[in-house]
Design an enzyme around this catalytic site. Sequence first.
Site, PDB file in Angstrom:
ATOM      1  N   TYR A 121      36.136  35.404  31.728  1.00 43.91           N
ATOM      2  CA  TYR A 121      36.738  35.349  33.054  1.00 43.91           C
ATOM      3  C   TYR A 121      35.707  35.422  34.176  1.00 43.91           C
ATOM      4  O   TYR A 121      34.662  36.038  34.042  1.00 43.91           O
ATOM      5  CB  TYR A 121      37.706  36.529  33.229  1.00 43.91           C
TER       6      TYR A 121
ATOM      7  N   ASP B 220      36.950  46.747  33.780  1.00 44.16           N
ATOM      8  CA  ASP B 220      35.686  46.065  33.983  1.00 44.16           C
ATOM      9  C   ASP B 220      34.702  46.777  34.900  1.00 44.16           C
ATOM     10  O   ASP B 220      33.515  46.501  34.850  1.00 44.16           O
ATOM     11  CB  ASP B 220      35.949  44.641  34.458  1.00 44.16           C
TER      12      ASP B 220
END
Lengths: 707, 707
Positions: free
Chosen positions: A418, A334
């Site tokens: 998320y 990420d």
Amino acid sequence: MVASPEDPGNFLSNLAPHPLDQLSTNEIDIARDVVLQARLPASVVFRNTALEEPTKKVLLPYLVAERNGKLNDATLRPPRLARVLYDIVTSDAAWEFCDSVVNVETSEEVFFEVVEHHYHAPLSGDEIRDFPEIVRKSTMFQEALIDLSLPDNVIVVIDPWMYGGCSSPGSEPRYMQGLVYTRDPATNDPDSNHYAFPLPIIPVVNMATREVVRVDKLCTGGVNDGFQTDTHPQNAIGHCESAEYIPELVSGGLRQDLKPLNVHQPEGASFHVTGNLVQWQKWRFRVGFNYREGATLHDILYEGRSIFYRISYSEMSVPYGDPRPPYHRKQAFDFGDGGAGRATNSLQLGCDCLGVIKYFDAVMSDGRGKGMVVQNVICMHEQDNGIGWKHSNYRTGRAVVTRNRLLIVQFVITLANYEYVFAYNFDQAGGLAIETRATGIVSTVPIDPGKTSLWGNVVHPGVLAQNHQHLFCVRIDPWIEGPQNTVLYEESHVLPWNEETNPHGNGYEVRQTVLKKSGWADAAPHHNRVFKIVNPNHLNPISGRPVGYKFALPATQLMLAHPESLMGKRAAYAMHHIWVTKYRDHEYWAAGRWTNQGNVERGGVRDMVDRGENTENEDIVLWHSFGLTHNPRVEDFPVMPVEIYTIQLKPADFFTRNPAIDVPSTKNVTSQYYEQVSGIVRANGHTKCNEQRSSGINGCCGVNNGV
Amino acid sequence: MVASPEDPGNFLSNLAPHPLDQLSTNEIDIARDVVLQARLPASVVFRNTALEEPTKKVLLPYLVAERNGKLNDATLRPPRLARVLYDIVTSDAAWEFCDSVVNVETSEEVFFEVVEHHYHAPLSGDEIRDFPEIVRKSTMFQEALIDLSLPDNVIVVIDPWMYGGCSSPGSEPRYMQGLVYTRDPATNDPDSNHYAFPLPIIPVVNMATREVVRVDKLCTGGVNDGFQTDTHPQNAIGHCESAEYIPELVSGGLRQDLKPLNVHQPEGASFHVTGNLVQWQKWRFRVGFNYREGATLHDILYEGRSIFYRISYSEMSVPYGDPRPPYHRKQAFDFGDGGAGRATNSLQLGCDCLGVIKYFDAVMSDGRGKGMVVQNVICMHEQDNGIGWKHSNYRTGRAVVTRNRLLIVQFVITLANYEYVFAYNFDQAGGLAIETRATGIVSTVPIDPGKTSLWGNVVHPGVLAQNHQHLFCVRIDPWIEGPQNTVLYEESHVLPWNEETNPHGNGYEVRQTVLKKSGWADAAPHHNRVFKIVNPNHLNPISGRPVGYKFALPATQLMLAHPESLMGKRAAYAMHHIWVTKYRDHEYWAAGRWTNQGNVERGGVRDMVDRGENTENEDIVLWHSFGLTHNPRVEDFPVMPVEIYTIQLKPADFFTRNPAIDVPSTKNVTSQYYEQVSGIVRANGHTKCNEQRSSGINGCCGVNNGV
């Protein structure tokens, strides 16, 4: 006065920005113009522009002079540099991913390279925004949807994802993949939790041609269905049910009995902020932010003594443990694949933080390479965390107790489903905790009705939350009273039992191991392995031991995938808990600089340590990798309660006493008895104090019932 | 209405107390009278009187009837029983340690035993109080002091300690030992930190004869001095310096820049208390207290579903790792040797807890066996712990975030030098954290000037803080939807890499191991070993898995001393992280019932598991042992900043969704911007919200910068 992120476009004075200030929108625009000019006649598609932090050789003396009040015109001030990432489009429509450094004071390009072709650029905001439309328009995708026999009015939602590992990234096109869901057909609310309605297809797009190249079919079966992809019911979401989290749609309504709890700071906060400089309870540090790491901390001192040069989250990767293809490509990096800063939330007063809040803004580049301000990306505030220290002299009954006041520096990122909350928590005893919270929505895929799976948990009808890991890496560049530091670890071991040296078998010794060369080490809690960063050149005057900071890390499970698998090879950083490298400028990335669609970790910590450099009494960097193996439970759906992981950095013989011994123990007079507030008469009245000591009526005393 | 600890002497009505209510002072007095009568003509010296909790066979149905509103006259109400510990003195002045159970409703003794002679009774308050005087008056001790050439005006301070391990406790008299210090001779302040002035002697007293039988000389040397005891300088404290913690004496004065942080609850607390019954955010439980375990929790339900029958701290032991005699006898069992409840602090509003506080009192027995109230031993209050859960839909920018509100039930104990803060922290997502904080003052012994030691750290001139361990055990009696439970653990393991079942090498599986027989298990974080307590008879309707609670325990180092050493043998509980036993009434003590001056753990968890009983789908108890190996740093002196250890119990497929999904996400409107409070104009104004959703103006929204 120096320019600050609050004043991105207009310097409040004629003085230059601080070397660690984020680029202003003006500086970003200058960098853009320089690159555009330099690349003519090719056209440019911008990706990311951020501050190129000064080299340590130039910055460190500047910071030392600054803290000693010795900055003057002769001080070597680092130039303001911008690192620009972009694609160039040549006349024949070929694309090249490029990387420049621009001196925004002189408007000169000082570095340029075409990134090697086996690397793919991180995803851009435009690619993320465009991807769902590309998929929607694709005939191949529409036909795949028809096969799913969905109800007529469904609204399909497409989460854009990086493609994951690729065995030959240099020879494969730039891909993205999409995880596909629908809104709840009953409401089609724009904030409907689409993760409750997963579809069994993953479209893959060639982002150069902007076309769907295939639509992978997913395995939706149970324990006995192996890798079959045709087991799902005719209406692929017919067995699904809504699972809403937005308040007006939560099934059963909301709790009505939660009373407000407010944090009041009637005299304001105890911290002071000037630009990006923060001062609080003897701490002094600067806050940075960039599109990749999110919030960074710099030049961290306590009582004027240096402790850390720079701290940040360096990378995170979330590999999924479901062996059924194509789930082996569910592995996002990420930070490297997209950027944590890009994914950051603008935080909301009274929601994400309580009390008196200082917000910091970010200045990043937009899709056209121009500077833009993103507000409130970091919230900073104080928080009470219970008792800080206490001692009662049972003979006199006198208790002295202080509260543990923290300074929280927090940012929150959203990565499609998320959320992660990252916080740096300073305490008054010289400690710094790095806290990670995982929340948001688990990644879901479909499962046939009535089935269960070895690869995850059924968290809602038709919804499988797959088992996966969150593997983080924090980068700590220490400066324990100077740049020459050493990392060592200590373990406690029982002594051999013998009459001469350990006659009663109770003795244990502390064994020290120094990490002399760049390398790695793992947690060993059964030996109470404690890592320390010390300055061997400065001894504590009380104990005679080198001043240092210790680092007790909870042992966590690291990368499960085979080291030689694509998943494992891309994340070598996640194989060990601690890596120690010799400092080199611009070496920030635990998994390497370019992670997107890669096949192996290049230029990450594994390659750094392979240089085999001396790390004893050197300028070193410590990297800490930790994991949360997440095998979801039903309680993690629809949104999971935070899972919290905390790293504690604490002084170890750095000070000559408890640095918080001088925290006042003033009684907080606004606290109240429950009975008073509830109108109940309390039979036995209030606690009686022993005779008050001369510290005054607001001292904290207590009757100790030692006997 | 039932009697409550707030009304210990007078029942507020004619109804009987709740079976889990502490004894009232009246009931304690009745028990005293019955025992006195029953032992005539011998006289009695009382030690401890506490509620003898009802057997599960009688209590469990009562609690079930109560929670279902079905209590009536026919309900079998457990009798009120008191367990009384005391010595009898026979006509020839021989002492016997005895143990009775008295029915305080019928004033009948229902059980009596003379405790076997190889056990020593726990220390009593009177013994602790009398010990220093016994020592002071001893000629042997006075002569030992003379040898230390102390300054004329010193005031000697004697900390009473249990004797520690004894190889033949049955044949040795009852001993106590004392650690000896002086106040700072410069001030002789009654609250002077005497631990900065340790003396190299340990007097040992025969508590039957009340005479000092010897004065052990301590080793004060350094690394090269072995076990020599004569190396200290002539004036044993001449090289010591003060290290004060009371505010008026802290060297350098106090911080002046800490501004108040208040917790306001304008509508009061969200909890309701009736007697010892607490209700908060769907939790319902009872709070108990006794002289040995301190605060205990009972009958813990969430939304009416049972989870835990009883939770408490069972034991703690603090063995020292210094092999030089007599330090091998520095090993207190603070619950068994004296009682955590005996050592508990009366807590002070605004010092130990902030906000709206509910205090619970304790009712214990005094030195004459009469009931007495000790006020404010438990404080209970709410606390904000940051973000509870959050999700932002990046497409719409709508963020929903809730705060993580905790209910803290806390007590603090003082054991001469050390403090421990124990807290049970309930959260809204069905989680219960058991948090232990160590603070107070490390145990110190002398060290010669200029020397260092392998057995601890010099934390102040002349002061050695010895290496030691804190080894705790928590007892968890689960009731996961019924008394028939199973303990199992799950680990995550990589799958073999092969073409058929794991073609890309990323797959991992979860392996489960059931603890079928009573036994032990250890943490294994490298395998992500997670312990679960499940009810195999109740399956979660969503996932199909047994309902349960999980227990991720941070791996810690356990007992270092050799298992066959006196230190090791006495604390077998500290050899493993998890013990699972078959429930038996009154089996509360991890290290056995009588620990003081013992030579081996008898009747503790090791003996319990050796019964080899079936523990699968049975009424079981789980015991968790954890350690803090504490090798002190200079920052731990004069009072150490809290070291925090947390056990998390969380639902695992107990619920059908996140139980906190219905927590309102109302914006807290009392939070403020730092600039507003500080009078600074903020250039960019406030965050703009997307169009408000229909949840109203107080909903939490945020602009998400996902792209």
